[in-house]
Write a protein that holds these residues in place. Sequence first.
Motif, PDB file in Angstrom:
ATOM      1  N   PHE A  45      18.426  37.538  25.897  1.00 46.36           N
ATOM      2  CA  PHE A  45      18.815  37.537  24.487  1.00 46.36           C
ATOM      3  C   PHE A  45      18.576  36.153  23.867  1.00 46.36           C
ATOM      4  O   PHE A  45      18.028  36.030  22.761  1.00 46.36           O
ATOM      5  N   ALA A  46      18.943  35.085  24.595  1.00 46.04           N
ATOM      6  CA  ALA A  46      18.806  33.738  24.028  1.00 46.04           C
ATOM      7  C   ALA A  46      17.332  33.391  23.796  1.00 46.04           C
ATOM      8  O   ALA A  46      16.967  32.902  22.723  1.00 46.04           O
ATOM      9  N   GLU A  69       9.099  33.786  31.874  1.00 47.11           N
ATOM     10  CA  GLU A  69      10.203  34.591  32.430  1.00 47.11           C
ATOM     11  C   GLU A  69       9.933  34.848  33.915  1.00 47.11           C
ATOM     12  O   GLU A  69       8.849  35.294  34.282  1.00 47.11           O
ATOM     13  N   ALA A  70      10.933  34.579  34.735  1.00 47.81           N
ATOM     14  CA  ALA A  70      10.757  34.689  36.186  1.00 47.81           C
ATOM     15  C   ALA A  70      10.469  36.125  36.638  1.00 47.81           C
ATOM     16  O   ALA A  70       9.644  36.358  37.528  1.00 47.81           O
ATOM     17  N   ALA A  77      21.099  38.759  32.691  1.00 53.24           N
ATOM     18  CA  ALA A  77      22.415  39.281  32.293  1.00 53.24           C
ATOM     19  C   ALA A  77      22.327  40.245  31.119  1.00 53.24           C
ATOM     20  O   ALA A  77      23.021  41.274  31.085  1.00 53.24           O
ATOM     21  N   THR A  78      21.438  39.951  30.164  1.00 54.40           N
ATOM     22  CA  THR A  78      21.383  40.799  28.965  1.00 54.40           C
ATOM     23  C   THR A  78      20.989  42.235  29.300  1.00 54.40           C
ATOM     24  O   THR A  78      21.455  43.173  28.648  1.00 54.40           O
ATOM     25  N   ASN A  81      24.385  44.087  31.267  1.00 51.44           N
ATOM     26  CA  ASN A  81      25.785  43.863  30.855  1.00 51.44           C
ATOM     27  C   ASN A  81      26.510  45.160  30.506  1.00 51.44           C
ATOM     28  O   ASN A  81      26.067  46.259  30.834  1.00 51.44           O
ATOM     29  N   GLY A  82      27.676  45.009  29.855  1.00 54.29           N
ATOM     30  CA  GLY A  82      28.512  46.175  29.568  1.00 54.29           C
ATOM     31  C   GLY A  82      28.229  46.811  28.218  1.00 54.29           C
ATOM     32  O   GLY A  82      28.846  47.821  27.875  1.00 54.29           O
ATOM     33  N   HIS A  84      28.943  45.726  25.215  1.00 52.61           N
ATOM     34  CA  HIS A  84      29.957  45.520  24.173  1.00 52.61           C
ATOM     35  C   HIS A  84      29.529  44.412  23.227  1.00 52.61           C
ATOM     36  O   HIS A  84      29.163  43.320  23.680  1.00 52.61           O
ATOM     37  N   VAL A 198       9.650  29.436  36.799  1.00 55.01           N
ATOM     38  CA  VAL A 198       9.478  27.983  36.745  1.00 55.01           C
ATOM     39  C   VAL A 198      10.245  27.417  37.930  1.00 55.01           C
ATOM     40  O   VAL A 198      11.429  27.735  38.109  1.00 55.01           O
ATOM     41  N   GLY A 375      30.783  35.863  30.167  1.00 52.80           N
ATOM     42  CA  GLY A 375      30.681  37.330  30.094  1.00 52.80           C
ATOM     43  C   GLY A 375      30.713  37.803  28.670  1.00 52.80           C
ATOM     44  O   GLY A 375      31.165  38.906  28.371  1.00 52.80           O
ATOM     45  N   GLY A 377      28.137  37.081  25.834  1.00 54.30           N
ATOM     46  CA  GLY A 377      26.993  36.564  25.081  1.00 54.30           C
ATOM     47  C   GLY A 377      26.687  37.293  23.790  1.00 54.30           C
ATOM     48  O   GLY A 377      26.154  36.704  22.843  1.00 54.30           O
ATOM     49  N   MET A 378      27.016  38.592  23.729  1.00 52.31           N
ATOM     50  CA  MET A 378      26.576  39.362  22.565  1.00 52.31           C
ATOM     51  C   MET A 378      27.127  38.794  21.249  1.00 52.31           C
ATOM     52  O   MET A 378      26.405  38.739  20.273  1.00 52.31           O
TER      53      MET A 378
HETATM   54  C1  LIG Z   1      27.863  42.568  34.567  1.00 55.17           C
HETATM   55  C2  LIG Z   1      27.871  41.893  33.226  1.00 55.17           C
HETATM   56  C3  LIG Z   1      28.562  42.474  32.154  1.00 55.17           C
HETATM   57  C4  LIG Z   1      28.566  41.830  30.914  1.00 55.17           C
HETATM   58  N1  LIG Z   1      29.136  42.479  29.838  1.00 55.17           N
HETATM   59  C5  LIG Z   1      29.033  41.920  28.601  1.00 55.17           C
HETATM   60  C6  LIG Z   1      29.480  42.631  27.457  1.00 55.17           C
HETATM   61  O1  LIG Z   1      29.855  43.800  27.525  1.00 55.17           O
HETATM   62  N2  LIG Z   1      29.452  41.994  26.257  1.00 55.17           N
HETATM   63  C7  LIG Z   1      28.978  40.710  26.134  1.00 55.17           C
HETATM   64  O2  LIG Z   1      29.025  40.157  25.040  1.00 55.17           O
HETATM   65  N3  LIG Z   1      28.483  40.046  27.202  1.00 55.17           N
HETATM   66  C8  LIG Z   1      28.479  40.621  28.419  1.00 55.17           C
HETATM   67  N4  LIG Z   1      27.955  39.970  29.495  1.00 55.17           N
HETATM   68  C9  LIG Z   1      27.387  38.638  29.288  1.00 55.17           C
HETATM   69  C10 LIG Z   1      26.050  38.684  28.559  1.00 55.17           C
HETATM   70  O3  LIG Z   1      25.244  39.665  29.143  1.00 55.17           O
HETATM   71  C11 LIG Z   1      25.386  37.299  28.634  1.00 55.17           C
HETATM   72  O4  LIG Z   1      26.267  36.325  28.136  1.00 55.17           O
HETATM   73  C12 LIG Z   1      24.096  37.237  27.823  1.00 55.17           C
HETATM   74  O5  LIG Z   1      23.292  38.323  28.125  1.00 55.17           O
HETATM   75  C13 LIG Z   1      23.361  35.931  28.089  1.00 55.17           C
HETATM   76  O6  LIG Z   1      22.058  36.004  27.541  1.00 55.17           O
HETATM   77  P1  LIG Z   1      20.987  34.933  28.008  1.00 55.17           P
HETATM   78  O7  LIG Z   1      19.723  35.227  27.343  1.00 55.17           O
HETATM   79  O8  LIG Z   1      21.595  33.589  27.838  1.00 55.17           O
HETATM   80  O9  LIG Z   1      20.877  35.140  29.602  1.00 55.17           O
HETATM   81  P2  LIG Z   1      20.017  36.162  30.474  1.00 55.17           P
HETATM   82  O10 LIG Z   1      19.951  37.491  29.872  1.00 55.17           O
HETATM   83  O11 LIG Z   1      20.543  36.038  31.862  1.00 55.17           O
HETATM   84  O12 LIG Z   1      18.563  35.548  30.398  1.00 55.17           O
HETATM   85  C14 LIG Z   1      18.176  34.404  31.137  1.00 55.17           C
HETATM   86  C15 LIG Z   1      16.753  34.661  31.609  1.00 55.17           C
HETATM   87  O13 LIG Z   1      16.226  33.449  32.162  1.00 55.17           O
HETATM   88  C16 LIG Z   1      15.393  33.807  33.229  1.00 55.17           C
HETATM   89  N5  LIG Z   1      15.252  32.623  34.086  1.00 55.17           N
HETATM   90  C17 LIG Z   1      16.247  31.943  34.690  1.00 55.17           C
HETATM   91  N6  LIG Z   1      15.758  30.926  35.427  1.00 55.17           N
HETATM   92  C18 LIG Z   1      14.419  30.968  35.292  1.00 55.17           C
HETATM   93  C19 LIG Z   1      13.358  30.196  35.830  1.00 55.17           C
HETATM   94  N7  LIG Z   1      13.576  29.187  36.669  1.00 55.17           N
HETATM   95  N8  LIG Z   1      12.074  30.529  35.483  1.00 55.17           N
HETATM   96  C20 LIG Z   1      11.823  31.543  34.601  1.00 55.17           C
HETATM   97  N9  LIG Z   1      12.811  32.320  34.091  1.00 55.17           N
HETATM   98  C21 LIG Z   1      14.083  32.043  34.423  1.00 55.17           C
HETATM   99  C22 LIG Z   1      16.144  34.941  33.905  1.00 55.17           C
HETATM  100  O14 LIG Z   1      15.313  35.705  34.745  1.00 55.17           O
HETATM  101  C23 LIG Z   1      16.676  35.701  32.707  1.00 55.17           C
HETATM  102  O15 LIG Z   1      15.822  36.745  32.314  1.00 55.17           O
HETATM  103  C24 LIG Z   1      27.912  40.572  30.750  1.00 55.17           C
HETATM  104  C25 LIG Z   1      27.202  40.007  31.816  1.00 55.17           C
HETATM  105  C26 LIG Z   1      27.166  40.665  33.042  1.00 55.17           C
HETATM  106  C27 LIG Z   1      26.354  40.041  34.164  1.00 55.17           C
END
Ligand SMILES: Cc1cc2nc3c(=O)[nH]c(=O)nc-3n(C[C@H](O)[C@H](O)[C@H](O)COP(=O)(O)OP(=O)(O)OC[C@H]3O[C@@H](n4cnc5c(N)ncnc54)[C@H](O)[C@@H]3O)c2cc1C
Length: 418
Positions: A45-46, A69-70, A77-78, A81-82, A84, A198, A375, A377-378
């Motif tokens: 998502f970020a 993206e790895a 996590a995105t 997740n749940g 919500h 990376v 937990g 991020g949304m």
């Molecule tokens: C089980 C679970 C339930 C959850 N339920 C909720 C919910 O209901 N509501 C809510 O608001 N939040 C929830 N969350 C939290 C939410 O999903 C996260 O806060 C949010 O998705 C974070 O987004 P992001 O893009 O920062 O991280 P991510 O979606 O984790 O994206 C990070 C990306 O970076 C990539 N990456 C990492 N290191 C490297 C590297 N070295 N080289 C290349 N790529 C790399 C990863 O593969 C990944 O795709 C939940 C999380 C989990 C795990």
Amino acid sequence: MAPTPFPVPHATVPFWRTELHELDSHRSTPELPEKQDIIIIGAGFAGAALAHYLLKGTSVYKPSITILEAREACSGATGRNGGHLRPDIFNGAASRMKAHGLEVANQVAHFELENAKALTDLIKSASIDCDFKPVTSGPALKHVTYYGPEDAEKTSGVKGALALYTFPAAVIWPYKIVMHLLAAAVAAGVNLQTHTPVRAVSPVADSEGYWTLETTRGPVKAKRVVFATNGYTSGLLNEYTDAILPGRGTCARVVTTASAGPPPLPSCGIVSRSPNTMNNYWGTRPDGSFIVGGAASYRDKRELWHRNFDDNSLIEPAVPFFEQWASKNLVGWEKAEMKIENVWTGIMGYTSDDLPHVGAVPGKKGLYVCAGFIGHGMPNVLLSAKAVAKLLRDDTPLTESGVPACYETSSERLREAR
Ligand SMILES: Cc1cc2nc3c(=O)[nH]c(=O)nc-3n(C[C@H](O)[C@H](O)[C@H](O)COP(=O)(O)OP(=O)(O)OC[C@H]3O[C@@H](n4cnc5c(N)ncnc54)[C@H](O)[C@@H]3O)c2cc1C
């Protein structure tokens, strides 16, 4: 020493990743570009929101952008997740007030409300097909309803409930939102490179200000690098080892096999059995199934979740919880048998102070972080990413973009984490 977190292969398959987008394993070009203005690491998502807002800049500023993206797109996590979209104006606000004071708790609560509104507006204006379902309507805070001990159990359907708050939130299919943003970014010229981990970033920039990223497919250089790497951030930036920690969580999609319908439930809810805790939560799907998360029963076995980044295995002690979730927690559901259709794990980015890290990496000009969304991020990522995009574009301070000052990453926060 803490193990170095990197995304692992052969991850468990979440329900959200059972209908894959055509860009799921996309590579815009067969080879990596040699040099870019901006590289975003992470297509969750970020990362997707960053690309979205970087492209919305002025027509004068048209940087070359690559996303590395790895694994597959939105496989972190995105995608696990749940589902919500729930601004946390109660539990989280209470614990933040204890830890950081009333002003910080207020700022964060308001920021979460703004994020939820911004994401809702984006979904509606771009007609993003993501099963978006508002749970209650109206602007939050003005529409909070409190039920006391006499009504809480009856209204919520949760056994033993002593207090109930209802307020606006939504259930969504997060993968579909991210893929929509990525598809638009790719169509606008962003180079998306999936399956490109990376492995390291040069300790300093070269004389022209370029950072070198070592990937499994060779090096690539960029003037600015954004780490949208959530729980894996310290794999590349070891100064974040104690500030952002991988934390494993789990969810399941369950269906009821009961023929005589048990009483209907609110579309989504969270259950807290003691102050500042979240025992479990659910969201209902249009097909009548439930996405259930939390399953807090394994939390005392720290090695199962703390600094654990193995989303290629299940948290076995949590699995029976999902089958028993309804019979143990819900009034009138005692005889309902629940069947697990999908169960998976995912890696969150926990932070030492329970606040995300957003902004310029201290002491490393050209590196930025947008990570550590715990937990939750949304209702936090979208406007954090928007602010980082503005910071990259014209050095607008994060706080001028509405990000709570306490989210700004700093050497002080990193020192305190250690
Ligand atoms: C089980 C679970 C339930 C959850 N339920 C909720 C919910 O209901 N509501 C809510 O608001 N939040 C929830 N969350 C939290 C939410 O999903 C996260 O806060 C949010 O998705 C974070 O987004 P992001 O893009 O920062 O991280 P991510 O979606 O984790 O994206 C990070 C990306 O970076 C990539 N990456 C990492 N290191 C490297 C590297 N070295 N080289 C290349 N790529 C790399 C990863 O593969 C990944 O795709 C939940 C999380 C989990 C795990």
